[in-house]
Design an enzyme around this catalytic site. Structure first.
Site, PDB file in Angstrom:
ATOM      1  N   LYS A   1       0.809  -1.224   0.000  1.00 44.40           N
ATOM      2  CA  LYS A   1       0.000   0.000   0.000  1.00 44.40           C
ATOM      3  C   LYS A   1       0.838   1.268   0.000  1.00 44.40           C
ATOM      4  O   LYS A   1       0.425   2.270  -0.600  1.00 44.40           O
ATOM      5  CB  LYS A   1      -0.971  -0.008   1.187  1.00 44.40           C
ATOM      6  CG  LYS A   1      -1.897  -1.224   1.218  1.00 44.40           C
ATOM      7  CD  LYS A   1      -2.670  -1.416  -0.082  1.00 44.40           C
ATOM      8  CE  LYS A   1      -3.214  -2.831  -0.204  1.00 44.40           C
ATOM      9  NZ  LYS A   1      -3.778  -3.152  -1.523  1.00 44.40           N
TER      10      LYS A   1
ATOM     11  N   GLU B   1      -2.683   7.278   7.759  1.00 45.11           N
ATOM     12  CA  GLU B   1      -3.497   8.139   6.893  1.00 45.11           C
ATOM     13  C   GLU B   1      -4.391   9.014   7.755  1.00 45.11           C
ATOM     14  O   GLU B   1      -4.809   8.621   8.837  1.00 45.11           O
ATOM     15  CB  GLU B   1      -4.413   7.295   5.973  1.00 45.11           C
ATOM     16  CG  GLU B   1      -3.721   6.684   4.793  1.00 45.11           C
ATOM     17  CD  GLU B   1      -4.689   5.937   3.877  1.00 45.11           C
ATOM     18  OE1 GLU B   1      -5.916   6.042   4.089  1.00 45.11           O
ATOM     19  OE2 GLU B   1      -4.200   5.261   2.968  1.00 45.11           O
TER      20      GLU B   1
ATOM     21  N   HIS C   1     -16.458  -4.690   5.688  1.00 41.59           N
ATOM     22  CA  HIS C   1     -15.597  -4.698   4.497  1.00 41.59           C
ATOM     23  C   HIS C   1     -16.001  -5.725   3.455  1.00 41.59           C
ATOM     24  O   HIS C   1     -15.271  -5.963   2.500  1.00 41.59           O
ATOM     25  CB  HIS C   1     -14.121  -4.846   4.878  1.00 41.59           C
ATOM     26  CG  HIS C   1     -13.706  -3.866   5.948  1.00 41.59           C
ATOM     27  ND1 HIS C   1     -13.810  -2.509   5.770  1.00 41.59           N
ATOM     28  CD2 HIS C   1     -13.244  -4.043   7.201  1.00 41.59           C
ATOM     29  CE1 HIS C   1     -13.406  -1.896   6.879  1.00 41.59           C
ATOM     30  NE2 HIS C   1     -13.072  -2.805   7.756  1.00 41.59           N
TER      31      HIS C   1
ATOM     32  N   ARG D   1      -7.599  -7.294 -10.551  1.00 44.54           N
ATOM     33  CA  ARG D   1      -8.359  -8.480 -10.951  1.00 44.54           C
ATOM     34  C   ARG D   1      -9.715  -8.065 -11.499  1.00 44.54           C
ATOM     35  O   ARG D   1     -10.107  -6.910 -11.384  1.00 44.54           O
ATOM     36  CB  ARG D   1      -8.587  -9.362  -9.715  1.00 44.54           C
ATOM     37  CG  ARG D   1      -9.382  -8.601  -8.651  1.00 44.54           C
ATOM     38  CD  ARG D   1      -9.893  -9.476  -7.538  1.00 44.54           C
ATOM     39  NE  ARG D   1     -10.861  -8.764  -6.725  1.00 44.54           N
ATOM     40  CZ  ARG D   1     -10.576  -7.969  -5.693  1.00 44.54           C
ATOM     41  NH1 ARG D   1      -9.321  -7.777  -5.335  1.00 44.54           N
ATOM     42  NH2 ARG D   1     -11.541  -7.372  -5.016  1.00 44.54           N
TER      43      ARG D   1
END
Ligand code: MV4
Length: 503
Positions: free
Chosen positions: A116, A200, A235, A291
Site C-alpha cells: 500500500k 493516513e 468490508h 483483478r
C-alpha cells in the site's frame, strides 16, 4: 486468440469465465476440489481436472497442482477469477514462467499494488490524489507519533500489506497511540506475516466509489465509469450499482481521468479497478484491485461491454475493441451469500433443495449453484449474484425487488431477504448512504417481526406446491408471497414446533 484457458477458480466466477470462453470460441478447462465434483463449473467446461481435497490450500490455492492441470490439459492461458490466487504476484510469475499466459496484469504490477505504501507513492507520482498521510512505513512508536502529529488527528493506522480492513486502527488522541500501534502491528503480522504500518488521515463516513478500467498492450487505457459500493458490512460489499447516485458529470470526469492515470502509472494490463473514497466533496485513491471484481456485471449491464471477452482479447495481445463507452440506464447487483442475515451473517451450509430463479426483462443471474448443490463451509459464502438493469435508478430498484420476490432458495439460508428489505428502505431509495449505512439501519438485520411473516410464507409455500398460485387470500388477511423472498423453510434458527407443514 488464445486456444484453451484453464480457469483457476470455482463457483459463479468460474461459470462466468467459462461462458465467455465458449462465446468466443476458446476452449475451457475447469479444475475442481473433492468438494466440487458435481459443481456447475465442472460440467460447463470443455474439460475438468481434479486438483485435490476440499481444503483450498491443497487445491485452489496450490500453484503446483494448478500448473500441473494446465500442463496436462494443454492450456495456453490461466484465468484466475477473483479471490484465491488472483492477486498473488508469485502465481502470476509462475504461470508466465511455465510459458503460459496469465489473464491479468504483470506480476510486477500485482506486487506494486499489493504494497500500500509503494502504491501510494506510485499513484501520487502519476498525479492521483491519495489520502493525506505517510508514503513510508513507520519503524517505531516515535516515528508514528511524529507522523500522526503531522497528519493531524483523527488518524487511521493501516497495514502496508493490507487491504480489506485488516490491521486498521483509528486513533483519535495521542494517548491511545501506543496501544493502537501495537494492536495494528500484531493484527497485520497475523494476517499478512508483515507488521509494517503507515498512517493516513481518517476520513469520516466515506463513500466507496470505484472505476473500472481496461488497458491493452497497445497502450490504450479506458475507463468504463464508476460503481457505487458503499453498502457493505465489515468490508464485505453486499450491494453495488452503477452509476453512483451521487456522481456528477464533473466528478466523473475528474475521477475517470485519475483512474486512467493510475492505470498508466501502474503499467496496467487487462481489466482492473481503481477504488476511491469520496468524503466531504473530495475523492481520494484507496487502492487498486488487479483483478476482475465480483461486481463487474453492473458495469457490463450499463455499458454493454463483456469484460471477460476484453480480458481474453487483451491477454492474447489484441487491442480493446470498444468504439466508445456510452452508459445506458442503471444497474444494481445483490450478492447472494449463503449466510443468515438475521444471525450475524453466520455462514449457512446445506443442500439447495429447491431453486427457482427470477427472469424477465433486465434480469441477470450469475450463479454457481443448481438445485441439489451441497453448499459447504470450505469456501466463500457468495454463491450467486442477482443483477438487474433498467432505465433509471427507481426502475432498477423496483426491478430488483420484483426479481428478489421471484427468487426461491430452499434448504439453505441466504441474504436475499436482507436485500429485499433494503430495496424498500427510504435512505437507500434516496441514494442517501455511505459505508456506515448498516450501522445506521440496524433494523435491516433484525429478526424482529419476521416470525409472523414466516407463518404466512409457510402457508403460501404449501399452497404454491399445490398449484403454483401466485396470490392467495388467507385467514389472517395476508395475501401475497411477493413481500418476502428467498426464505428457506424452516428458517435458520427456527425453534418452533411447526405449523403442520413440511419444508
Ligand atoms: C479509510 C477510511 C477512512 N479514512 N481510510 C476500509 C477497507 C480498507 N481497504 C480501507 N478502508 C477504509 N479506509 C481513511 N483514511 C475508511 C475505510 C472504510 C471503508 C472503505 C471503503 C469501503 C468500506 C469501508 C468501510 C469502513 C471503513
Amino acid at each position: 486468440m488464445l486456444k484453451k484457458v484453464l480457469v483457476a477458480n470455482r463457483g459463479e466466477i468460474a461459470v462466468r469465465v467459462i461462458r465467455a470462453c465458449r462465446e468466443i470460441g476458446v476452449e475451457s478447462v475447469a479444475v475442481f476440489s473433492e468438494a466440487d465434483r458435481l459443481a456447475p463449473h465442472v460440467w460447463l467446461a470443455d474439460e475438468a481436472y481434479p486438483i485435490g481435497p476440499a481444503r483450498a490450500a491443497e487445491s485452489y490455492l496450490s500453484i503446483v497442482r494448478l500448473l500441473n492441470a494446465a500442463q496436462r490439459s494443454g492450456a495456453d492461458a490461466i484465468h484466475p477469477g477473483y479471490g484465491f490466487l488472483a492477486e498473488n504476484a508469485d502465481f502470476a510469475a509462475a504461470v508466465e514462467g511455465a510459458g503460459l499466459t496469465f489473464v491479468g496484469p504483470s506480476a510486477e504490477t500485482i506486487a506494486l499494488m499489493g504494497d500500500k505504501t509503494e502504491a501510494r507513492r506510485a499513484m501520487e507520482a502519476a498525479g492521483v490524489s491519495v489520502v493525506p498521510g505517510t508514503k513510508e512505513t513507520l519503524a517505531d512508536l516515535d516515528a508514528v507519533r511524529d507522523a500522526c502529529h503531522q497528519v493531524g488527528y483523527p488518524v487511521l493506522l493501516k497495514a502496508a500489506a493490507g487491504g480489506g480492513g485488516k490491521g486498521m486502527r483509528k486513533v483519535e488522541v495521542e494517548t491511545d497511540l501506543e496501544s493502537a500501534f501495537g494492536a495494528a502491528q500484531r493484527e497485520a503480522q497475523a494476517a499478512f506475516s508483515d507488521s509494517r504500518i503507515y498512517v493516513e488521515k481518517f476520513l469520516e463516513n466515506p463513500r466507496h466509489i470505484e472505476f473500472q478500467i481496461l488497458a491493452d498492450t497497445q497502450g490504450n487505457v479506458i475507463h468504463l465509469n464508476e460503481r457505487e459500493c458503499s453498502i457493505q458490512r465489515r468490508h464485505q460489499k453486499l450491494i453495488e450499482e452503477s452509476p453512483s447516485p451521487v456522481m456528477t458529470p464533473e466528478l466523473r470526469e475528474q475521477m475517470g481521468r485519475q483512474a486512467v492515470a493510475a492505470a498508466r502509472g501502474a503499467k496496467y494490463r487487462g481489466a482492473g479497478t481503481v477504488e476511491f473514497m469520496v468524503a466531504g466533496g473530495k475523492f481520494y485513491f484507496l487502492e487498486m484491485n488487479t483483478r476482475l471484481q465480483v461486481e463487474h456485471p453492473v458495469t457490463e449491464m450499463i455499458t454493454g461491454v463483456d469484460l471477460v471477452h476484453q480480458q481474453l482479447r487483451i491477454a492474447a495481445g489484441e487491442p480493446i475493441d470498444i468504439e466508445s463507452v456510452e452508459p445506458q440506464g442503471h444497474a444494481i447487483e445483490c450478492r447472494i451469500n449463503a449466510e443468515d442475515p438475521f444471525n450475524d451473517f453466520l455462514p449457512a451450509g446445506g443442500r439447495v433443495d429447491q431453486l427457482r430463479l427470477p427472469g424477465g426483462t433486465g434480469v441477470r443471474w450469475d450463479g454457481g449453484i443448481v438445485q441439489g448443490t451441497e453448499i459447504g463451509l470450505h469456501y466463500d459464502p457468495l454463491v450467486a449474484k442477482l443483477i438487474v438493469h433498467a432505465q433509471d435508478r427507481q426502475a432498477a430498484i423496483a426491478r430488483m425487488a420484483r426479481a428478489l420476490d421471484e427468487l426461491l432458495v430452499d434448504g439453505v439460508a441466504t441474504i436475499a431477504p436482507f436485500h429485499r428489505r433494503v430495496m424498500d428502505e427510504p435512505d437507500f431509495r434516496a441514494g442517501n448512504f455511505h459505508t456506515g449505512y448498516l450501522d445506521l439501519h440496524p433494523d435491516l438485520l433484525s429478526w424482529e417481526g419476521e416470525e409472523e411473516k414466516l407463518r404466512a410464507v409457510a402457508l403460501v409455500a404449501a399452497l404454491l406446491e399445490n398449484g403454483e398460485r401466485r396470490r392467495v387470500r388467507m385467514d389472517d388477511g395476508l395475501e401475497s408471497v411477493g413481500e418476502r423472498s428467498g426464505w428457506r423453510w424452516p428458517p435458520a434458527g427456527w425453534r418452533g414446533r411447526g405449523w403442520g407443514l413440511r419444508g
